[in-house]
Design a protein around this motif. Structure first.
Motif, mmCIF file in Angstrom:
data_model
loop_
_atom_site.group_PDB
_atom_site.id
_atom_site.type_symbol
_atom_site.label_atom_id
_atom_site.label_comp_id
_atom_site.label_asym_id
_atom_site.label_seq_id
_atom_site.Cartn_x
_atom_site.Cartn_y
_atom_site.Cartn_z
ATOM 1 N N TYR A 118 4.303 -6.733 1.056
ATOM 2 C CA TYR A 118 4.903 -5.522 0.497
ATOM 3 C C TYR A 118 6.043 -5.096 0.997
ATOM 4 N N ASN A 164 1.215 2.681 11.819
ATOM 5 C CA ASN A 164 0.089 2.110 10.943
ATOM 6 C C ASN A 164 0.499 1.060 9.938
ATOM 7 N N PHE A 165 1.957 1.048 9.701
ATOM 8 C CA PHE A 165 2.488 0.051 8.906
ATOM 9 C C PHE A 165 4.026 -0.372 9.461
ATOM 10 N N MET A 169 6.883 -0.050 6.784
ATOM 11 C CA MET A 169 7.552 1.138 6.649
ATOM 12 C C MET A 169 9.081 0.900 7.271
ATOM 13 N N ARG A 172 10.817 -0.882 4.038
ATOM 14 C CA ARG A 172 11.113 0.369 2.923
ATOM 15 C C ARG A 172 12.170 1.307 3.231
ATOM 16 N N ARG A 291 -8.959 1.564 3.494
ATOM 17 C CA ARG A 291 -7.587 0.451 3.751
ATOM 18 C C ARG A 291 -7.065 0.899 5.076
ATOM 19 N N THR A 296 -4.135 5.324 6.833
ATOM 20 C CA THR A 296 -2.728 5.383 5.762
ATOM 21 C C THR A 296 -2.552 6.865 5.506
ATOM 22 N N CYS A 297 -1.295 7.080 5.237
ATOM 23 C CA CYS A 297 -0.929 8.496 4.746
ATOM 24 C C CYS A 297 -1.381 8.881 3.474
ATOM 25 N N VAL A 298 -1.762 7.782 2.671
ATOM 26 C CA VAL A 298 -2.051 8.158 1.191
ATOM 27 C C VAL A 298 -3.802 7.966 1.184
ATOM 28 N N SER A 454 0.368 2.059 -4.066
ATOM 29 C CA SER A 454 1.856 1.747 -3.509
ATOM 30 C C SER A 454 2.472 0.537 -4.041
ATOM 31 N N PHE A 460 7.871 6.238 -3.976
ATOM 32 C CA PHE A 460 6.761 6.659 -3.059
ATOM 33 C C PHE A 460 7.254 7.952 -2.319
HETATM 34 O O1 LIG Z 1 0.625 4.990 5.344
HETATM 35 C C1 LIG Z 1 1.112 5.238 4.383
HETATM 36 C C2 LIG Z 1 1.964 3.869 4.036
HETATM 37 O O2 LIG Z 1 3.037 4.402 3.309
HETATM 38 C C3 LIG Z 1 1.175 2.697 3.296
HETATM 39 S S1 LIG Z 1 1.354 2.404 1.888
HETATM 40 O O3 LIG Z 1 2.713 2.526 1.147
HETATM 41 O O4 LIG Z 1 0.383 3.163 1.350
HETATM 42 O O5 LIG Z 1 0.826 1.048 1.712
#
Ligand SMILES: O=C[C@H](O)CS(=O)(=O)O
Ligand SMILES: NC(=O)c1ccc[n+]([C@@H]2O[C@H](COP(=O)([O-])OP(=O)(O)OC[C@H]3O[C@@H](n4cnc5c(N)ncnc54)[C@H](O)[C@@H]3O)[C@@H](O)[C@H]2O)c1
Length: 491
Positions: A118, A164-165, A169, A172, A291, A296-298, A454, A460
């Motif tokens: 990703y 977390n990523f 991150m 991105r 997930r 995750t933030c979302v 995502s 995003f």
């Molecule tokens: O924690 C949120 C990140 O943006 C992960 S994702 O983009 O939703 O995979």
């Protein structure tokens, strides 16, 4: 080098680096200080990386400043070619990068590989977009006037990323930044520096000029942030993390009017209407909630179910969740890995206990691992109400609270009753309702009949206190350029 058993799994052990990446050099801290990287599944030390101080962070900023203008003077095609090579190298090393990611962050190996690819997709997308940072030619306001609009790179970017990523991150941020001609100093979370350092190795192999990408490691995040914000050489801060830290950076950057991209906290509503496909809604809730073990933030932080389908949905979701396998991210079949640390487990427990004390009930889960272990079983709560802490705060763990509602107007009011506005989700097969609710949700992103939104191809980001700016899509490049208008007078 710490010879952890995970390192023996790597096809290319040179991707596991215990040094910081500054000005194209792999460095240790001048005072020799290091900090440990811990596997959250076992509590074992897996590596030690430099604990840099302000002098070394300023050296990285100086290197990025020196490298930026020559990098920006390359043709867009040359930058695109370098990023494409970088992308190809990431994909070729995806298995190893996933192993490193799971070792330092704990997520299941398959999820780690998905994250690596990703993040790589952003590099691929902006390698292409590098050649499309177009401007305008506007008709003059007088016969001798010719108006040109060009987009120019902001300059040196200070990037701060969460645990977390840890791979995606950073990707991105570096992808759009480097594509338009910026250079970048990255500060990964101290819990998960290895993924960022591995990307540094591959950037070097891709031939990115020294200083274009730098990765500094430090336990003193506040020092790094304030150094970024107070350095005249840093023109932009790109931050992903909590809203509290986002506020701090906004304040610190205010004196120099620093350009900001802020990807902050969330409190996503997930709404199931009585006209929804309930089985699809259950699957959507599993991916939106569990997930990355809910980190995750979302993530769906609040699940609202219309009263007519509440019993069916809660029973089906509970049955599905009871089958989720908890374990070490390297173990075959693991679907829910450990939480990042003891504080994360503590927060989930706090939200659970508060909800139970106010009348909620557990239908499945509700148990943490042995003392010192960071596991928490995926949990479904029913009888949840807005008075509970988990309605207002981001749980950031595998806790699915089910609220009941009667009318569309009622649930929209509840869903929007938060200072956050990152993602929102709802399931409905009523087209008129879909258009109404997608319009009415106060979020930057909306998933309709899906729990996973995502992608590098979409913008995003959030509104309200979930941040500003966008990452991904053509909008993602806008955050790393300044618009310049040239008025040419020639008769
Ligand atoms: O924690 C949120 C990140 O943006 C992960 S994702 O983009 O939703 O995979
Ligand atoms: N919107 C998004 O895209 C997105 C993505 C991932 C995580 N998040 C949010 O991040 C939070 C969880 O991640 P976290 O615990 O790592 O967040 P955090 O804010 O504690 O840390 C994020 C980064 O900021 C650094 N940091 C901490 N204090 C700082 C300071 N005073 N100055 C400068 N930098 C500082 C940390 O070292 C880390 O690198 C959650 O709120 C989650 O919603 C948002």
């Amino acid at each position: 080098m710490i010879k952890s058993d995970f390192a023996s799994k790597l096809k290319d052990p040179t991707l596991l680096v215990e040094k910081a990446f500054v000005a194209g050099q792999w460095i240790t801290a001048r005072n020799g200080a290091t900090f440990d990287v811990i596997d959250p599944a076992t509590g074992q030390k897996i590596a030690a990386v430099p604990d840099l101080e302000v002098e070394e962070v300023n050296s990285a900023i100086t290197a990025a400043h020196r490298a930026q203008k020559p990098w920006a003077k390359l043709t867009a095609k040359d930058r695109a070619s370098s990023l494409r090579t970088f992308y190809d190298l990431i994909v070729a090393s995806a298995d190893d990068l996933a192993i490193i990611l799971t070792a330092e962050m704990g997520k299941p190996l398959q999820e780690a590989k998905t994250e690596v690819l990703y993040g790589a997709a952003y590099v691929e997308w902006f390698a292409e977009q590098a050649k499309r940072i177009d401007g305008d030619v506007i008709p003059g306001y007088q016969l001798d006037k010719h108006i040109f609009v060009v987009k120019r790179p902001v300059g040196v970017v200070g990037a701060i990323t969460p645990w977390n990523f840890p791979s995606a991150m950073l990707a991105r941020k570096l992808a759009p930044a480097l594509a338009v001609g910026c250079s970048l100093v990255a500060k990964p979370a101290a819990q998960t520096p290895l993924s960022a350092l591995a990307l540094g190795v591959l950037a070097e192999r891709a031939g990115l000029p020294s200083g274009v990408l730098n990765v500094v490691t430090s336990t003193d995040a506040a020092m790094v942030g304030s150094t970024f914000c107070t350095s005249e050489l840093v023109r932009k801060i790109s931050f992903t993390g909590s809203t509290n830290v986002g506020r701090i950076l906004m304040r610190q950057g205010a004196d120099q009017i620093k350009k900001l991209s802020l990807e902050l906290g969330g409190n996503a509503p997930f709404i199931v209407f009585d006209d929804a496909d309930i089985d699809a809604a259950v699957e959507g809730a599993v991916v939106a909630k569990f997930r990355n073990a809910g980190q995750t933030c979302v993530c769906a932080n609040r699940i609202y179910v219309q009263s007519g389908v509440y019993k069916e949905f809660s029973e089906k979701l509970s049955r599905r969740v009871s089958g989720l396998k908890v374990g070490n991210g390297f173990a075959k079949g693991t679907e829910i890995g450990p939480l990042i640390d003891g504080n994360a487990v503590k927060k989930v427990k706090e939200h659970l206990e508060n909800a139970l004390s106010l009348g909620a009930c557990v239908t499945v889960g509700g148990k943490s691992g042995e003392p010192g272990e960071q596991f928490f079983s995926p949990t479904v709560l029913v009888g949840v109400t807005s008075e509970m802490k988990l309605a207002r705060e981001e749980t950031f763990g595998p806790l699915a609270p089910l609220f009941s509602f009667d009318t569309e107007e009622e649930v929209i009011q509840m869903a929007n009753d938060t200072e956050f506005g990152l993602a929102g989700y709802f399931f409905s097969r009523d087209l008129a309702r879909i258009f109404r609710v997608a319009e009415d949700l106060e979020t930057g992103m909306v998933g309709v009949n899906t729990g996973l939104i995502s992608t590098e191809m979409a913008p995003f980001g959030g509104i309200k206190q979930s941040g500003m700016g966008r990452e991904g899509s053509k909008y993602g490049a806008d955050d790393y350029v300044n618009i310049k208008y040239v008025c040419l007078s020639v008769a």
